[in-house]
Scaffold this motif. Sequence first.
Motif, mmCIF file in Angstrom:
data_model
loop_
_atom_site.group_PDB
_atom_site.id
_atom_site.type_symbol
_atom_site.label_atom_id
_atom_site.label_comp_id
_atom_site.label_asym_id
_atom_site.label_seq_id
_atom_site.Cartn_x
_atom_site.Cartn_y
_atom_site.Cartn_z
ATOM 1 N N GLU A 201 0.834 -1.200 0.000
ATOM 2 C CA GLU A 201 0.000 0.000 0.000
ATOM 3 C C GLU A 201 0.871 1.254 0.000
ATOM 4 O O GLU A 201 1.962 1.259 0.573
ATOM 5 N N ASN A 202 0.378 2.295 -0.630
ATOM 6 C CA ASN A 202 1.041 3.599 -0.593
ATOM 7 C C ASN A 202 0.355 4.450 0.468
ATOM 8 O O ASN A 202 -0.841 4.754 0.339
ATOM 9 N N PHE A 203 1.101 4.831 1.477
ATOM 10 C CA PHE A 203 0.466 5.556 2.582
ATOM 11 C C PHE A 203 -0.132 6.883 2.119
ATOM 12 O O PHE A 203 -1.141 7.335 2.661
ATOM 13 N N GLN A 204 0.455 7.480 1.085
ATOM 14 C CA GLN A 204 -0.060 8.780 0.634
ATOM 15 C C GLN A 204 -1.420 8.659 -0.061
ATOM 16 O O GLN A 204 -2.103 9.662 -0.269
ATOM 17 N N ASP A 205 -1.802 7.427 -0.395
ATOM 18 C CA ASP A 205 -3.138 7.199 -0.961
ATOM 19 C C ASP A 205 -4.185 6.950 0.116
ATOM 20 O O ASP A 205 -5.391 6.962 -0.166
ATOM 21 N N LEU A 214 6.723 11.128 11.782
ATOM 22 C CA LEU A 214 8.045 10.722 12.226
ATOM 23 C C LEU A 214 8.652 9.823 11.153
ATOM 24 O O LEU A 214 8.168 8.720 10.907
ATOM 25 N N ASP A 215 9.708 10.330 10.502
ATOM 26 C CA ASP A 215 10.405 9.577 9.462
ATOM 27 C C ASP A 215 11.580 8.845 10.077
ATOM 28 O O ASP A 215 12.554 9.461 10.504
ATOM 29 N N SER A 225 5.760 12.084 2.393
ATOM 30 C CA SER A 225 5.048 12.510 3.603
ATOM 31 C C SER A 225 4.572 13.949 3.493
ATOM 32 O O SER A 225 3.541 14.315 4.077
ATOM 33 N N LEU A 226 5.304 14.770 2.757
ATOM 34 C CA LEU A 226 4.885 16.157 2.570
ATOM 35 C C LEU A 226 3.537 16.245 1.850
ATOM 36 O O LEU A 226 2.770 17.194 2.058
ATOM 37 N N ILE A 235 7.108 17.590 10.251
ATOM 38 C CA ILE A 235 7.780 16.336 9.908
ATOM 39 C C ILE A 235 9.152 16.360 10.555
ATOM 40 O O ILE A 235 9.927 17.307 10.361
ATOM 41 N N VAL A 236 9.461 15.332 11.319
ATOM 42 C CA VAL A 236 10.789 15.188 11.907
ATOM 43 C C VAL A 236 11.397 13.902 11.368
ATOM 44 O O VAL A 236 10.783 12.834 11.455
ATOM 45 N N SER A 237 12.598 14.016 10.813
ATOM 46 C CA SER A 237 13.318 12.849 10.315
ATOM 47 C C SER A 237 14.468 12.524 11.255
ATOM 48 O O SER A 237 15.216 13.417 11.664
#
Length: 315
Positions: A201-205, A214-215, A225-226, A235-237
């Motif tokens: 699955e693509n989370f952006q979908d 949290l990356d 994620s953007l 967003i924190v990586s």
Amino acid sequence: MKTIILNEAGSVDNLQYIETSKPTIKSDEVLVKTISLSVNPVDYKVRSSDGALNWILGADRPAIIGWDLSGTIVEVGENVTDFKIGDPVFGMANFPGKGNAYAEFVAVPSAHLTLKPVNISHQEAAAATLAALTAWQTLVKKGKVKKGDKVLIHAASGGVGHYATQIAKHLGAYVIGTSSAKNREFVLQNGTDKHIDYTTENFQDLVTDVDFVLDTIGGDTILKSLDITKQGGTIVSIANSNISNEELEKAKSKGVDLSFALVASSGDDMLQIAQLMEKGILKSHVSKTFSFDEMSEAHLYLEKGRTVGKIVVNI
């Protein structure tokens, strides 16, 4: 005492066992007899890369790596007033810098430690150091996650991810976690409200209007994620220290606060973690343990990138 040193970066064969004298503590330090320690991805990255080794520990060799430990205080510096001999303590020592945790005795600034709750084991405590601190510092201090926020945690079954899930739920957030299908039940039982199988699955979908991401993965995770982070979100990586101009520009255009976070040793933050563990709000999932003589095996196991929760090394 038995100690593991590195003279140069490379394979696990470069982890050398030697006998050394106990460290001499400074006035603000305590000497901890290590019972358990935890191994993190930074351990094998520092071990295998000259660049990472020099960045974190400097150029002095031999080097002793390792930052997570739980054990008992056997000596107290003259200026230390918050601990005494015999106290069970845990924490992340000297990060960034020379942690020296791959040893039977470790000199640690008292400001980096907190008392271990009596209701958790040294193994559980050692696991809840760098990874739990990272989760706490990114969600609470940088992200300022609050009740009602929508939070996306990448690699929610991993070391940082499984603590971040629990902390986010404690803060009152709606938590979405990604992992492979085989770890779906673990991720859901750990507290996520929604699971996404990143392999199919693509989370952006599937996600929109996220307040905090949290990356923990790197690669193209930030750019993707953007797309699903709301205006004014964060967003924190912890995986990508070199955030690209493309990522920064895209974040700016969306009004998203994008940054890299490097965990720092903190006894004050460890106290918050200890209190959550004492109350049963935060729990360590230790999926595998090794003996000190099996440190090479611990590194190789962790390098596979499939660890659920944490692995611990017992001395």
